[in-house]
Scaffold this active site. Structure first.
Site, mmCIF file in Angstrom:
data_model
loop_
_atom_site.group_PDB
_atom_site.id
_atom_site.type_symbol
_atom_site.label_atom_id
_atom_site.label_comp_id
_atom_site.label_asym_id
_atom_site.label_seq_id
_atom_site.Cartn_x
_atom_site.Cartn_y
_atom_site.Cartn_z
ATOM 1 N N TYR A 164 6.192 0.992 21.154
ATOM 2 C CA TYR A 164 4.763 0.933 20.717
ATOM 3 C C TYR A 164 4.506 -0.038 20.106
ATOM 4 O O TYR A 164 5.342 -0.643 19.213
ATOM 5 C CB TYR A 164 4.562 2.328 20.358
ATOM 6 C CG TYR A 164 4.468 3.538 21.088
ATOM 7 C CD1 TYR A 164 3.287 3.986 21.622
ATOM 8 C CD2 TYR A 164 5.526 4.254 21.076
ATOM 9 C CE1 TYR A 164 3.311 4.939 22.408
ATOM 10 C CE2 TYR A 164 5.348 5.343 22.152
ATOM 11 C CZ TYR A 164 4.171 5.792 22.708
ATOM 12 O OH TYR A 164 4.124 6.730 23.521
ATOM 13 N N GLU A 165 3.219 -0.612 19.999
ATOM 14 C CA GLU A 165 2.740 -1.853 19.263
ATOM 15 C C GLU A 165 2.907 -1.654 17.890
ATOM 16 O O GLU A 165 3.118 -2.855 17.041
ATOM 17 C CB GLU A 165 1.377 -2.015 19.689
ATOM 18 C CG GLU A 165 0.746 -3.366 19.212
ATOM 19 C CD GLU A 165 -0.749 -3.366 19.606
ATOM 20 O OE1 GLU A 165 -1.318 -4.444 18.792
ATOM 21 O OE2 GLU A 165 -1.184 -2.787 20.435
ATOM 22 N N SER A 166 3.186 -0.479 17.290
ATOM 23 C CA SER A 166 3.260 -0.171 16.062
ATOM 24 C C SER A 166 4.582 -0.757 15.312
ATOM 25 O O SER A 166 4.865 -0.670 14.110
ATOM 26 C CB SER A 166 3.028 1.018 15.323
ATOM 27 O OG SER A 166 3.498 1.937 16.210
ATOM 28 N N MET B 179 6.252 -6.184 12.505
ATOM 29 C CA MET B 179 5.308 -6.610 13.589
ATOM 30 C C MET B 179 5.897 -7.978 14.129
ATOM 31 O O MET B 179 5.935 -8.010 15.274
ATOM 32 C CB MET B 179 3.878 -6.518 13.382
ATOM 33 C CG MET B 179 3.266 -5.154 12.966
ATOM 34 S SD MET B 179 2.965 -4.411 14.619
ATOM 35 C CE MET B 179 1.746 -5.084 15.342
ATOM 36 N N GLY C 103 -2.523 -5.907 21.307
ATOM 37 C CA GLY C 103 -1.227 -6.770 21.566
ATOM 38 C C GLY C 103 -1.356 -6.784 23.129
ATOM 39 O O GLY C 103 -0.335 -7.702 23.694
#
Length: 251
Positions: A48-50, A79, A128
């Site tokens: 996941y982007e987190s 990140m 993203g």
């Protein structure tokens, strides 16, 4: 009665068979990846982007920052580490995205509908998605609506350019860009740069004529368009009872 969300999630999950890593967006991509993990891709690692890698949440996250994603995860990265080492390092097999508009080359718009200076609708933006498009080996897109407003000849704004645009600018892309688009009518696919999306499969009852009429460009059609098997009782049970019993995304 089987809903559109259930059909899209099941069909999209099947496309992940044999894949190892998937960068999943929230919503239908999360449903599809979670179901695939229980069915056709038991070794699938969901990212996941987190910054969560190898997510094993007890229940579906409502956002990418939902704390439930951390519980049982294989790793939680910063990140810069996620985008710099995992994504840009070429470790993602499939990027799973959604969008408001898509064109025949698989470029995506998730920014504005209408003119940039005075849009009719201002959308959430890419997050993203641009990095996912550029650095995944291939990208799957799930579109809730298949109509000329979403499948357009020319995007109102290009949020996430595919590899064809990169090549036109003299940049060699890493991946294939969008290779599969799952819609309420069927599946569109392309092999990579230089190829247009074409219709390769239809849901039961849908027709080639419907798909062409719902697409904002002259849609190419494969010689051997297949009929997609409807969701099985087992797939629906897993989706409803194990993946999303609280119907966070199913509707």
């Amino acid at each position: 009665m089987t809903t559109s969300s259930e059909i899209l999630s099941v069909v999209a999950s099947r496309e992940l068979a044999g894949k190892r890593t998937v960068f999943a967006g929230i919503g239908l991509p999360t449903l599809a990846a979670s179901l695939a993990h229980l069915t056709v891709a038991p070794d699938l690692e969901i990212v996941y982007e987190s910054g969560v890698c190898g997510a094993h949440p007890s229940h579906l996250p409502e956002t990418i920052a939902d704390a439930v994603l951390i519980t049982g995860a294989e790793a939680v990265l910063s990140m810069p580490a996620l985008f710099g080492y995992v994504l840009q390092g070429g470790h993602i097999d499939v990027g799973f995205l959604g969008a408001a508009q898509i064109d025949r080359w698989g470029n995506l718009n998730s920014s504005v509908i209408g003119d940039w200076q005075s849009p009719k609708v201002r959308l959430p933006g890419p997050g993203g998605a641009m990095e996912v498009m550029a650095n995944s080996r291939e990208v799957f897109v799930v579109m809730r609506r298949h109509d000329p407003r979403s499948f357009v000849d020319e995007l109102d704004f290009c949020t996430s350019p595919g590899p064809d645009r990169a090549l036109a600018d003299g940049v060699t892309p890493f991946g294939l860009g969008v290779t599969k688009v799952i819609t309420e009518l069927g599946i569109l696919a392309r092999g990579g740069p230089g190829e247009e999306l074409r219709l390769v499969a239809l849901h039961p009852g849908a027709t080639v004529e419907q798909a062409r009429a719902a697409t904002g460009w002259p849609l190419k059609v494969a010689d051997d368009v297949t009929v997609i098997a409807p969701p099985s009782e087992a797939e629906l049970r897993l989706l409803r009872e194990d993946v999303d019993p609280e119907r966070v995304y199913l509707r």
